[in-house]
Motif scaffolding. Structure first.
Motif, PDB file in Angstrom:
ATOM      1  N   ILE A 179      38.908  39.179  56.342  1.00 36.44           N
ATOM      2  CA  ILE A 179      38.206  38.050  55.727  1.00 36.44           C
ATOM      3  C   ILE A 179      37.260  37.473  56.777  1.00 36.44           C
ATOM      4  CG2 ILE A 179      38.481  35.786  54.654  1.00 36.44           C
ATOM      5  CD1 ILE A 179      41.281  36.720  53.765  1.00 36.44           C
ATOM      6  N   TRP A 180      36.000  37.409  56.438  1.00 34.65           N
ATOM      7  CA  TRP A 180      34.995  36.996  57.414  1.00 34.65           C
ATOM      8  C   TRP A 180      35.067  35.490  57.699  1.00 34.65           C
ATOM      9  CZ3 TRP A 180      30.280  39.978  54.889  1.00 34.65           C
ATOM     10  CH2 TRP A 180      30.543  41.361  54.954  1.00 34.65           C
ATOM     11  N   ASP A 181      35.292  34.700  56.662  1.00 34.38           N
ATOM     12  CA  ASP A 181      35.321  33.246  56.840  1.00 34.38           C
ATOM     13  C   ASP A 181      36.337  32.659  55.871  1.00 34.38           C
ATOM     14  OD1 ASP A 181      34.920  30.587  57.303  1.00 34.38           O
ATOM     15  OD2 ASP A 181      32.796  30.553  56.730  1.00 34.38           O
ATOM     16  N   MET A 182      37.562  32.468  56.351  1.00 39.54           N
ATOM     17  CA  MET A 182      38.620  31.969  55.479  1.00 39.54           C
ATOM     18  C   MET A 182      38.313  30.563  54.983  1.00 39.54           C
ATOM     19  SD  MET A 182      41.542  32.537  54.006  1.00 39.54           S
ATOM     20  CE  MET A 182      42.496  33.807  54.843  1.00 39.54           C
ATOM     21  N   THR A 183      37.654  29.748  55.787  1.00 41.25           N
ATOM     22  CA  THR A 183      37.384  28.368  55.385  1.00 41.25           C
ATOM     23  C   THR A 183      36.448  28.280  54.191  1.00 41.25           C
ATOM     24  OG1 THR A 183      35.531  28.214  56.951  1.00 41.25           O
ATOM     25  CG2 THR A 183      37.716  27.567  57.749  1.00 41.25           C
ATOM     26  N   ALA A 184      35.631  29.342  53.982  1.00 36.19           N
ATOM     27  CA  ALA A 184      34.696  29.336  52.855  1.00 36.19           C
ATOM     28  C   ALA A 184      35.355  29.814  51.573  1.00 36.19           C
ATOM     29  CB  ALA A 184      33.488  30.210  53.174  1.00 36.19           C
ATOM     30  N   HIS A 189      39.715  38.373  44.588  1.00 33.91           N
ATOM     31  CA  HIS A 189      38.693  37.351  44.793  1.00 33.91           C
ATOM     32  C   HIS A 189      37.369  37.810  45.399  1.00 33.91           C
ATOM     33  CE1 HIS A 189      41.039  33.502  44.078  1.00 33.91           C
ATOM     34  NE2 HIS A 189      41.990  34.435  44.006  1.00 33.91           N
ATOM     35  N   LEU A 190      37.392  38.665  46.421  1.00 34.89           N
ATOM     36  CA  LEU A 190      36.234  38.817  47.298  1.00 34.89           C
ATOM     37  C   LEU A 190      35.308  39.967  46.926  1.00 34.89           C
ATOM     38  CD1 LEU A 190      37.774  38.297  50.865  1.00 34.89           C
ATOM     39  CD2 LEU A 190      36.649  36.602  49.401  1.00 34.89           C
ATOM     40  N   ILE A 191      34.038  39.773  47.309  1.00 34.91           N
ATOM     41  CA  ILE A 191      33.107  40.890  47.433  1.00 34.91           C
ATOM     42  C   ILE A 191      32.457  40.794  48.812  1.00 34.91           C
ATOM     43  CG2 ILE A 191      32.643  41.025  44.948  1.00 34.91           C
ATOM     44  CD1 ILE A 191      29.850  39.793  45.574  1.00 34.91           C
ATOM     45  N   HIS A 192      32.159  41.958  49.390  1.00 34.76           N
ATOM     46  CA  HIS A 192      31.453  42.023  50.669  1.00 34.76           C
ATOM     47  C   HIS A 192      30.147  42.781  50.474  1.00 34.76           C
ATOM     48  CE1 HIS A 192      35.202  41.437  53.477  1.00 34.76           C
ATOM     49  NE2 HIS A 192      34.812  40.326  52.888  1.00 34.76           N
ATOM     50  N   LEU A 193      29.092  42.283  51.087  1.00 31.57           N
ATOM     51  CA  LEU A 193      27.813  42.980  51.104  1.00 31.57           C
ATOM     52  C   LEU A 193      27.476  43.326  52.552  1.00 31.57           C
ATOM     53  CD1 LEU A 193      25.628  40.894  48.596  1.00 31.57           C
ATOM     54  CD2 LEU A 193      27.057  42.886  48.141  1.00 31.57           C
ATOM     55  N   TYR A 194      27.089  44.593  52.764  1.00 34.07           N
ATOM     56  CA  TYR A 194      26.683  45.064  54.082  1.00 34.07           C
ATOM     57  C   TYR A 194      25.226  45.542  54.015  1.00 34.07           C
ATOM     58  CZ  TYR A 194      31.663  45.309  55.400  1.00 34.07           C
ATOM     59  OH  TYR A 194      32.977  45.029  55.681  1.00 34.07           O
ATOM     60  N   LEU A 252      27.026  39.374  53.593  1.00 36.24           N
ATOM     61  CA  LEU A 252      27.435  38.276  52.709  1.00 36.24           C
ATOM     62  C   LEU A 252      28.865  38.492  52.240  1.00 36.24           C
ATOM     63  CD1 LEU A 252      26.303  35.708  51.293  1.00 36.24           C
ATOM     64  CD2 LEU A 252      25.698  37.158  49.356  1.00 36.24           C
ATOM     65  N   GLU A 253      29.649  37.420  52.244  1.00 37.93           N
ATOM     66  CA  GLU A 253      30.999  37.421  51.677  1.00 37.93           C
ATOM     67  C   GLU A 253      31.044  36.347  50.608  1.00 37.93           C
ATOM     68  OE1 GLU A 253      35.300  37.739  53.660  1.00 37.93           O
ATOM     69  OE2 GLU A 253      34.422  35.742  53.925  1.00 37.93           O
ATOM     70  N   ILE A 254      31.515  36.711  49.420  1.00 36.87           N
ATOM     71  CA  ILE A 254      31.565  35.766  48.306  1.00 36.87           C
ATOM     72  C   ILE A 254      32.964  35.771  47.710  1.00 36.87           C
ATOM     73  CG2 ILE A 254      30.620  35.122  46.058  1.00 36.87           C
ATOM     74  CD1 ILE A 254      28.086  36.626  46.760  1.00 36.87           C
ATOM     75  N   ASP A 255      33.520  34.578  47.542  1.00 35.77           N
ATOM     76  CA  ASP A 255      34.758  34.425  46.770  1.00 35.77           C
ATOM     77  C   ASP A 255      34.335  34.396  45.309  1.00 35.77           C
ATOM     78  OD1 ASP A 255      37.119  33.744  45.596  1.00 35.77           O
ATOM     79  OD2 ASP A 255      37.610  32.126  46.982  1.00 35.77           O
ATOM     80  N   ALA A 256      34.310  35.572  44.690  1.00 37.47           N
ATOM     81  CA  ALA A 256      33.583  35.726  43.427  1.00 37.47           C
ATOM     82  C   ALA A 256      34.408  35.398  42.193  1.00 37.47           C
ATOM     83  CB  ALA A 256      33.055  37.162  43.326  1.00 37.47           C
ATOM     84  N   HIS A 257      35.666  35.805  42.165  1.00 35.54           N
ATOM     85  CA  HIS A 257      36.468  35.647  40.951  1.00 35.54           C
ATOM     86  C   HIS A 257      37.893  35.242  41.318  1.00 35.54           C
ATOM     87  CE1 HIS A 257      33.541  37.442  38.105  1.00 35.54           C
ATOM     88  NE2 HIS A 257      33.163  38.146  39.170  1.00 35.54           N
ATOM     89  N   VAL A 258      38.574  34.667  40.353  1.00 33.42           N
ATOM     90  CA  VAL A 258      39.991  34.385  40.499  1.00 33.42           C
ATOM     91  C   VAL A 258      40.752  35.641  40.090  1.00 33.42           C
ATOM     92  CG1 VAL A 258      41.922  32.979  39.714  1.00 33.42           C
ATOM     93  CG2 VAL A 258      39.651  31.950  39.991  1.00 33.42           C
ATOM     94  N   GLY A 259      41.512  36.192  41.022  1.00 36.49           N
ATOM     95  CA  GLY A 259      42.204  37.442  40.757  1.00 36.49           C
ATOM     96  C   GLY A 259      41.372  38.629  41.226  1.00 36.49           C
ATOM     97  N   CYS A 260      41.538  39.755  40.542  1.00 40.45           N
ATOM     98  CA  CYS A 260      40.876  40.999  40.941  1.00 40.45           C
ATOM     99  C   CYS A 260      39.396  40.995  40.548  1.00 40.45           C
ATOM    100  CB  CYS A 260      41.586  42.182  40.286  1.00 40.45           C
ATOM    101  SG  CYS A 260      40.836  43.786  40.662  1.00 40.45           S
ATOM    102  N   VAL A 261      38.559  41.444  41.460  1.00 42.49           N
ATOM    103  CA  VAL A 261      37.152  41.716  41.124  1.00 42.49           C
ATOM    104  C   VAL A 261      37.111  43.179  40.684  1.00 42.49           C
ATOM    105  CG1 VAL A 261      34.767  41.703  41.895  1.00 42.49           C
ATOM    106  CG2 VAL A 261      36.403  40.080  42.879  1.00 42.49           C
TER     107      VAL A 261
END
Length: 943
Positions: free
Chosen positions: A389-394, A430-435, A447-456
């Motif tokens: 996780i790149w930024d847990m606080t986000a 929750h997460l998606i990562h963009l490289y 970019l790291e996005i907490d995109a959805h609740v549960g599985c993306v």
């Protein structure tokens, strides 16, 4: 001209035809160039109205447009000339010869001379080639058959030979619809309005009391009223109102056309007119006709009009443009079925995607959260990004509460952006990562996005408003669209179950998204906040994935039901119904079947520890393979964009790469680059275009092919022979290679004193080496192919020093170019000149030259230097070329993969593929008297 204007022309053509304005019909056909009326053309040819024939043709093509057009005009003018001779009208024949046929003399002077000599004969049938010429009517019929073939093969006539399918009186129908619409807008609509003109909008004069809306009845003399009419269709001038009678008018691929109704029934009542959004709330009501996809009708006219434009295949009630596709032959060899190698990932492979342009670069997502970039040709793991996780606080508090410290989260989906510069990875929480991928062996966190609740569950890229965006869906029943800065642009709600997959797509400039949920519902969304456009059930009603073919013209879905029944189907986009269901699945699958498409022709799915292939146009399984075993019960698979490689997961946490013959070559080319360097012609290193020499004295005894080419009887073809390989042969003397029994061997070079040389200077590009040289068949020129792909021509001209005009060392030939200044330049994009095998061939009449330098094969006109056509894109590259001695349209092409293609230029089609060599083809020769082709290969075999 816009597509609407084009369709309007067709409507006018139909109207003129129905009204018997025959001359106007054909004038508009010619002036617009949209429809070539073959029936009319045949009538004029059979009647011998040659001026009208050429005048009509001129609306679609000119003499020098391409080789097909040139042949068409030549055949017409030749027939006109022969008919004048047959009538003994020599004056007319001379006129035709001088004014009509002379243009062809620049392309084939010998043929023009032969035609001219017919004037000296009492009966042109005395000429052997015309001895079977019959009467005029028969000759015209025979010529007409040839003309039809040429027209059908001519690319300028594609999509112009079939008139669109229209219901009768379509223009009248549209006018009636417009007038009915205008009548409904009248403040006081009268029961029987008197329509006297179409020049102004219709209005009803005020009366003592307002009357109910009634249909407009036009005077028959003005516009005949059809018995029924249909919805306005894809490009109607007005959006249909959201009336119950027109509920099915929601078009786009997901709409069924409403049944034709009478004019009376179709009139829109005043109460059904759409209100502004601030006055009437947006309504949605599913309407699901039997055996078709469910539809939703809306009262948002702007978006409805947009959705109408999504249609690809039109109803029979609308203008349709039949696709004129080239007939391409397919075989099982076009499927990647050979196992190239197996790679170990180290964890369960959950998703794979090939780079959109680097066809051997494979992105892999794993069950342990790793994202790995593989160069499969090198069998090398370029980079691996372990999950963190790149930024847990986000991250959201629910996610922080659900995640165990340092526990990896499996990858659910990986995907490349369309330009190959960004990688997207979705995870099961929750997460998606963009490289960012810049072409090096590194991936930069973007970019790291907490995109959805549960599985993306899925991630994809799209370009709404020409802006690269990320589309995601998840267990929270939502679809979201993000920009590349992580800002949420859209949040689509409407599914009642977790969203399983998404399929962004576009038609013309309309962007939209298909989504599927685990309750089997499929929905379609525009990039707005209005809601889904369709709501219908997928086969199996559980987990389903949707994909378009590579060209975006065909839509497929594959899924599995909770009971294990799998379905692979193609959708009819115009009717919103299933077009065909593919057979071949076992009754119960142990997981969700995955599939992919390739080459706009094949489908593949993993099931029953196998890979199964289908032809898109055939519901039965084309082939099934187990890839040498080791596959899971439901393997995941992915084609590269060229379709010559297929990645498939294995049961032991790895994947296999399957390949076609071309795919294997591409893998080997990257795996052993030094091997290909051996193909560089050695003899070209000493010859520069700046000082090109045709020097007989330098002929090596090791090169008998060059030795046999003499100015007295030149060889017609000199090609891409691998001289590096040939130089390893045992040296031989001239006596060893001189065959005295050959009748064409007119002279033997046995003494250096017999040799002469001449230097042809050209200082335009001193860095380019001469790779291939050949004499023209007429013996008046030399053609040189440079390593830069440029061909140059030197000619000897008839003068006092050279009365014969033939090749000689006594006179320096002149570098020749057409007045346009064009150069004959081959396609060398992406080609390493040190590895390419240049090859060249000249047609028997010196009219055309064909060549390649590692790229596409190009066919040039020798008089204009124009490229007539290009074909046979590598890989594999062409290594030898040969024209058929009797037919310039038939070409033999030796390939780098050891095959020989017999190619018909006229129909742009490979007629046959010959196999037998083990290595690349190094020589080809047609027999001049027998129907035989001889070939040689780098495997030291002659076939």
């Amino acid at each position: 001209m816009s597509s609407l204007s084009r369709e309007l022309v067709f409507l006018i053509l139909q109207f003129l035809e129905e009204e018997k304005f025959k001359e106007s019909v054909h004038k508009l056909e010619k002036e617009s160039g949209f429809f070539f009326n073959m029936k009319y053309f045949e009538e004029k040819v059979q009647a011998g109205e040659w001026d009208e024939v050429e005048k009509y043709l001129s609306g679609f093509t000119k003499v020098d447009d391409n080789r097909y057009s040139m042949k068409i005009f030549f055949e017409i003018r030749k027939q006109k000339y022969l008919e004048a001779l047959d009538r003994q009208d020599k004056a007319k024949a001379v006129e035709i010869l001088v004014t009509d046929l002379r243009v062809f003399s620049t392309f084939n002077e010998d043929l023009y001379k032969e035609i001219t000599q017919l004037l000296t004969l009492g009966n042109f049938r005395e000429n052997e080639q015309l001895s079977k010429y019959g009467d005029t009517k028969t000759a015209r019929s025979i010529m007409l058959l040839e003309l039809k073939k040429l027209i059908e093969a001519n690319p300028l006539f594609r999509d112009k030979l079939v008139f669109p399918t229209l219901k009768s009186s379509r223009l009248r129908t549209l006018i009636n619809q417009s007038l009915n619409w205008q009548h409904q807008l009248c403040k006081n609509p009268r029961p029987n309005p008197d329509i006297k003109t179409l020049f102004t909008d219709h209005t009803c004069a005020p009366s003592n009391g307002a009357l109910g809306a009634t249909p407009v009845n036009l005077p028959v003399a003005a516009v005949a009223k059809p018995a029924a009419f249909t919805s306005l269709g894809t490009h109607g001038p007005f959006p249909p109102a959201a009336a119950a009678a027109n509920a099915s008018a929601l078009a786009g691929w997901m709409a069924n056309a409403a049944a034709s109704s009478t004019v009376q029934a179709s009139v829109v009542t005043a109460s059904s007119m759409p209100m502004p959004p601030n006055q009437v709330s947006i309504l949605k009501r599913p309407i699901t006709p039997p055996a078709t996809l469910g539809m939703v009708d809306y009262q948002n006219l702007e978006q409805e009009q947009l959705m109408k434009r999504l249609r690809l295949a039109q109803n029979v009630e609308e203008v349709t443009y039949p696709a004129s596709r080239q007939q391409v032959s397919w075989s099982l060899d076009d499927l990647p079925r050979m196992v190239a190698f197996t790679m170990q990932q180290g964890s369960t492979v959950t998703s794979m995607d090939f780079h959109p342009s680097h066809h051997t670069l494979l992105l892999v997502g794993s069950g342990n959260g790793d994202i790995t970039l593989w160069e499969v040709a090198l069998r090398e793991r370029l980079v691996t990004k372990q999950f963190k996780i790149w930024d847990m606080t986000a991250c959201s508090l629910p996610f922080q509460a659900s995640i165990a410290k340092d526990a990896p989260i499996p990858v659910s989906r990986v995907a490349w952006s369309p330009d190959g510069n960004v990688i997207g990875a979705a995870f099961t929480k929750h997460l998606i990562h963009l490289y960012a991928y810049t072409g090096s062996n590194d991936l930069r966190q973007q970019l790291e996005i907490d995109a959805h609740v549960g599985c993306v569950n899925d991630i994809a890229f799209a370009h709404p408003n020409k802006q690269l965006c990320v589309v995601t869906c998840g267990e929270d029943k939502l679809i979201k669209v993000w920009d590349m800065n992580g800002r949420k642009l859209f949040n689509f709600e409407g599914h009642e179950a977790p969203v399983y997959s998404i399929c962004p797509h576009h038609k013309e400039n309309i962007q939209f998204i298909f989504s599927t949920a685990i309750d089997g519902k499929i929905k379609a969304w525009l990039y707005d906040n209005i809601g889904s456009r369709v709501d219908y059930d997928a086969p199996g009603q559980w987990c389903t994935t949707m994909l378009y073919s590579a060209d975006g013209s065909r839509l497929f879905s594959c899924g599995t039901s909770k009971d294990g029944d799998s379905f692979l189907v193609e959708w009819n986009e115009s009717e919103g119904a299933i077009k065909r269901t593919y057979n071949g699945f076992r009754k119960k699958s142990t997981g969700v079947v995955q599939f992919d498409t390739t080459q706009n022709h094949f489908l593949a799915a993993g099931e029953d520890n196998q890979i199964k292939f289908w032809d898109m146009d055939n519901v039965n399984v084309l082939a099934s393979i187990d890839a040498d075993g080791g596959l899971p019960s439901v393997p995941r698979l992915r084609f590269n964009k060229e379709g010559n490689l297929l990645a498939v997961t294995t049961a032991d946490n790895g994947f296999k790469i399957l390949a076609t013959a071309a795919g294997l070559r591409s893998l080997r080319a990257i795996e052993t680059p030094s091997f290909e360097a051996l193909r560089t012609p050695v003899e070209s290193a000493a010859l520069k275009v700046a000082g090109t020499s045709a020097t007989a004295a330098n002929i090596s005894p090791n090169e008998p092919k060059v030795e046999r080419s003499s100015p007295i009887k030149p060889s017609s073809i000199l090609n891409g022979v691998d001289t590096a390989a040939r130089s390893t042969e045992k040296p031989r003397s001239l006596e060893d290679v001189t065959d005295r029994s050959k009748p064409w061997q007119l002279a033997e070079i046995v003494e250096p004193g017999q040799c002469r040389h001449v230097t042809m200077s050209d200082n335009s590009d001193s860095s380019s080496k001469v790779s291939r040289l050949l004499y023209t068949n007429s013996g008046v020129g030399i053609l040189a192919l440079g390593s830069n792909g440029v061909q140059k021509l030197w000619k000897w001209f008839r003068n006092e020093q050279n009365p014969s005009g033939k090749a000689t060392c006594n006179v320096v030939p002149q570098h020749w170019q057409p007045n346009s200044g064009l150069l004959m330049t081959n396609d060398v994009s992406g080609v390493n000149p040190e590895e390419a095998v240049p090859c060249i061939a000249l047609s028997k009449n010196d009219s055309y030259v064909m060549s390649a330098c590692g790229g596409k094969v190009s066919l040039f006109n020798m008089m204009t230097f124009k490229v007539m056509t290009t074909f046979m894109s590598p890989p594999p590259a062409s290594t030898f070329l040969a024209f058929h001695p009797q037919d310039n349209n038939i070409i033999a092409i030796g390939m780098e993969d050891s095959t020989i293609h017999i190619y018909n230029v006229r129909v742009d089609e490979v007629k046959s593929k010959l196999k037998g060599h083990q290595k690349r083809v190094t020589g080809l020769a047609f027999s001049t008297s027998l129907n035989i082709l001889v070939s040689s290969g780098a495997d030291a075999q002659v076939s």
